[in-house]
Write a protein that holds these residues in place. Structure first.
Motif, PDB file in Angstrom:
ATOM      1  N   ASP A  29       0.951  -1.228   0.040  1.00  0.00           N
ATOM      2  CA  ASP A  29      -0.077  -0.034  -0.149  1.00  0.00           C
ATOM      3  C   ASP A  29       0.714   1.191  -0.199  1.00  0.00           C
ATOM      4  N   LEU A  30       2.123   1.046  -0.396  1.00  0.00           N
ATOM      5  CA  LEU A  30       3.005   2.340  -0.716  1.00  0.00           C
ATOM      6  C   LEU A  30       2.317   3.181  -2.104  1.00  0.00           C
ATOM      7  N   ILE A  31       1.962   2.431  -2.905  1.00  0.00           N
ATOM      8  CA  ILE A  31       1.370   3.082  -4.115  1.00  0.00           C
ATOM      9  C   ILE A  31       0.032   2.520  -4.153  1.00  0.00           C
ATOM     10  N   PRO A  32      -1.062   3.501  -4.252  1.00  0.00           N
ATOM     11  CA  PRO A  32      -2.273   3.264  -4.203  1.00  0.00           C
ATOM     12  C   PRO A  32      -2.703   2.257  -5.507  1.00  0.00           C
ATOM     13  N   LEU A  70       9.271  -1.098   5.551  1.00  0.00           N
ATOM     14  CA  LEU A  70       7.953  -0.793   4.407  1.00  0.00           C
ATOM     15  C   LEU A  70       6.602  -0.832   5.126  1.00  0.00           C
ATOM     16  N   ASP A  71       6.398  -1.274   6.428  1.00  0.00           N
ATOM     17  CA  ASP A  71       5.429  -1.059   7.172  1.00  0.00           C
ATOM     18  C   ASP A  71       5.209   0.296   7.461  1.00  0.00           C
ATOM     19  N   ALA A  72       6.212   0.709   8.049  1.00  0.00           N
ATOM     20  CA  ALA A  72       6.482   2.248   8.798  1.00  0.00           C
ATOM     21  C   ALA A  72       6.091   3.200   7.508  1.00  0.00           C
ATOM     22  N   LEU A  73       6.892   2.831   6.566  1.00  0.00           N
ATOM     23  CA  LEU A  73       6.811   3.623   5.191  1.00  0.00           C
ATOM     24  C   LEU A  73       5.170   3.739   4.806  1.00  0.00           C
ATOM     25  N   SER A  74       4.752   2.535   4.885  1.00  0.00           N
ATOM     26  CA  SER A  74       3.169   2.520   4.320  1.00  0.00           C
ATOM     27  C   SER A  74       2.259   3.484   5.248  1.00  0.00           C
ATOM     28  N   ASP A  75       2.459   3.432   6.575  1.00  0.00           N
ATOM     29  CA  ASP A  75       1.899   4.309   7.621  1.00  0.00           C
ATOM     30  C   ASP A  75       2.338   5.793   7.209  1.00  0.00           C
ATOM     31  N   MET A  76       3.435   6.166   6.970  1.00  0.00           N
ATOM     32  CA  MET A  76       3.756   7.598   6.737  1.00  0.00           C
ATOM     33  C   MET A  76       3.138   8.054   5.463  1.00  0.00           C
ATOM     34  N   LEU A  77       3.120   7.051   4.408  1.00  0.00           N
ATOM     35  CA  LEU A  77       2.884   7.416   3.094  1.00  0.00           C
ATOM     36  C   LEU A  77       1.216   7.496   2.844  1.00  0.00           C
ATOM     37  N   SER A  78       0.645   6.912   3.750  1.00  0.00           N
ATOM     38  CA  SER A  78      -0.814   6.679   3.758  1.00  0.00           C
ATOM     39  C   SER A  78      -1.656   7.828   3.757  1.00  0.00           C
ATOM     40  N   PRO A  79      -2.506   7.831   2.806  1.00  0.00           N
ATOM     41  CA  PRO A  79      -3.667   9.302   3.010  1.00  0.00           C
ATOM     42  C   PRO A  79      -4.569   9.304   4.141  1.00  0.00           C
ATOM     43  N   SER A  80      -4.554   8.075   4.911  1.00  0.00           N
ATOM     44  CA  SER A  80      -5.389   7.831   6.067  1.00  0.00           C
ATOM     45  C   SER A  80      -4.899   8.985   7.238  1.00  0.00           C
ATOM     46  N   PRO A  81      -5.655   9.320   8.171  1.00  0.00           N
ATOM     47  CA  PRO A  81      -5.496  10.346   9.027  1.00  0.00           C
ATOM     48  C   PRO A  81      -4.483   9.535  10.127  1.00  0.00           C
ATOM     49  N   ASP A 155     -12.322  10.674   3.570  1.00  0.00           N
ATOM     50  CA  ASP A 155     -11.314  10.029   4.559  1.00  0.00           C
ATOM     51  C   ASP A 155     -10.761   8.904   4.114  1.00  0.00           C
ATOM     52  N   GLY A 156      -9.266   8.950   4.038  1.00  0.00           N
ATOM     53  CA  GLY A 156      -8.685   7.611   3.711  1.00  0.00           C
ATOM     54  C   GLY A 156      -8.421   7.404   2.223  1.00  0.00           C
ATOM     55  N   LYS A 157      -8.928   8.238   1.563  1.00  0.00           N
ATOM     56  CA  LYS A 157      -8.893   8.026   0.092  1.00  0.00           C
ATOM     57  C   LYS A 157      -7.872   9.011  -0.693  1.00  0.00           C
ATOM     58  N   ASN A 158      -7.077   8.880  -1.603  1.00  0.00           N
ATOM     59  CA  ASN A 158      -6.407   9.900  -2.274  1.00  0.00           C
ATOM     60  C   ASN A 158      -7.453  10.976  -2.727  1.00  0.00           C
ATOM     61  N   CYS A 159      -7.071  12.047  -2.381  1.00  0.00           N
ATOM     62  CA  CYS A 159      -7.948  13.342  -2.888  1.00  0.00           C
ATOM     63  C   CYS A 159      -6.896  14.427  -3.262  1.00  0.00           C
ATOM     64  N   GLU A 160      -7.948  15.458  -3.970  1.00  0.00           N
ATOM     65  CA  GLU A 160      -7.087  16.641  -3.954  1.00  0.00           C
ATOM     66  C   GLU A 160      -8.199  17.767  -3.846  1.00  0.00           C
ATOM     67  N   SER A 191      -5.060  27.008  -7.461  1.00  0.00           N
ATOM     68  CA  SER A 191      -4.245  26.090  -6.655  1.00  0.00           C
ATOM     69  C   SER A 191      -4.773  24.668  -6.888  1.00  0.00           C
ATOM     70  N   ARG A 192      -3.971  23.819  -6.781  1.00  0.00           N
ATOM     71  CA  ARG A 192      -4.402  22.525  -6.900  1.00  0.00           C
ATOM     72  C   ARG A 192      -3.307  21.704  -6.038  1.00  0.00           C
ATOM     73  N   MET A 193      -3.948  20.995  -4.712  1.00  0.00           N
ATOM     74  CA  MET A 193      -3.124  20.520  -3.876  1.00  0.00           C
ATOM     75  C   MET A 193      -3.602  19.121  -3.689  1.00  0.00           C
ATOM     76  N   HIS A 194      -2.587  17.913  -3.777  1.00  0.00           N
ATOM     77  CA  HIS A 194      -2.858  16.544  -3.587  1.00  0.00           C
ATOM     78  C   HIS A 194      -2.800  16.459  -1.925  1.00  0.00           C
ATOM     79  N   LEU A 195      -3.753  15.974  -1.255  1.00  0.00           N
ATOM     80  CA  LEU A 195      -3.917  16.114  -0.024  1.00  0.00           C
ATOM     81  C   LEU A 195      -3.163  15.037   0.780  1.00  0.00           C
ATOM     82  N   GLY A 196      -2.984  13.850  -0.041  1.00  0.00           N
ATOM     83  CA  GLY A 196      -1.986  12.634   0.442  1.00  0.00           C
ATOM     84  C   GLY A 196      -0.701  13.392   0.700  1.00  0.00           C
TER      85      GLY A 196
END
Length: 207
Positions: A29-32, A70-81, A155-160, A191-196
């Motif tokens: 889940d490092l890449i959606p 990789l698990d710590a990276l997954s948490d850091m890069l996740s769009p989840s709060p 919430d939890g989705k990749n959004c902009e 402006s266009r911002m990737h919230l992830g």
């Protein structure tokens, strides 16, 4: 406004990563999943990715993978709060936002002694847009209301988040990505911002 895409073949050649790495990162889940876009081409079905998002994400993974699992990276890069919460004073002391932005959020959404991650994110986005000069204080009030009303639906989705202006009238759009957007003639994307990406930046500040 069509998303700029890059093919899987070109991505692997450009970044130097292997097919195996790409799909291992996907499994972690490092890449959606939704970034893997299947399209018909003259050679058959091929996989494409949103260019800016995937190149930014791979650069982040390569820069961080030696220091994190990789698990710590997954948490850091996740769009989840995050579960992290901050006292009001910590929002300023940790560099998340200035007093001006915090006061505006208190005025618009109410005061609290401790703020959960979603509210911390709202004031962080407010701060970024105010500091860039792309947004006025009045537009900031609208931004906070849009986020408060609709962010948790994604919430939890990749959004902009997009700020559009036409003839002095501004509109905020909050949508899951990647997607194609089309707008009326004369409308300007301010402006266009990737919230992830913003969530990742914020998580780093809260470590």
């Amino acid at each position: 406004m069509e998303e700029d895409l890059i093919s899987k073949k070109d991505l692997l050649e450009l970044t130097g990563i292997s097919y195996g790495q790409l799909y291992r990162w996907k499994r972690k889940d490092l890449i959606p999943e939704q970034w893997f876009i299947r399209r018909s081409t003259f050679t058959g079905q091929e996989t494409f990715f949103p260019r800016q998002l995937i190149l930014s994400r791979i650069n982040q993974i390569l820069n961080m993978k030696d220091g994190l699992s990789l698990d710590a990276l997954s948490d850091m890069l996740s769009p989840s709060p995050s579960e992290k919460a901050l006292y009001k004073e910590e929002i300023i002391s940790r560099g998340v936002a200035t007093q001006v932005s915090l006061n505006l959020m208190v005025e618009q959404l109410g005061d609290a002694e401790v703020y959960a991650f979603d509210k911390i994110l709202y004031v962080y986005l407010l701060e970024k847009l105010l500091q860039s000069g792309d947004m006025s204080l009045d537009e900031g009030r609208t931004l906070l209301q849009v986020l408060n009303d609709h962010y948790k639906k994604l919430d939890g989705k990749n959004c902009e988040l997009m700020l559009i202006r036409k003839m002095g009238i501004s509109t905020f759009l909050l949508f899951s990505s990647p997607t194609d957007l089309f707008m009326e003639a004369g409308a300007k994307v301010v402006s266009r911002m990737h919230l992830g990406n913003c969530i990742q930046e914020l998580k780093m500040k809260l470590i």
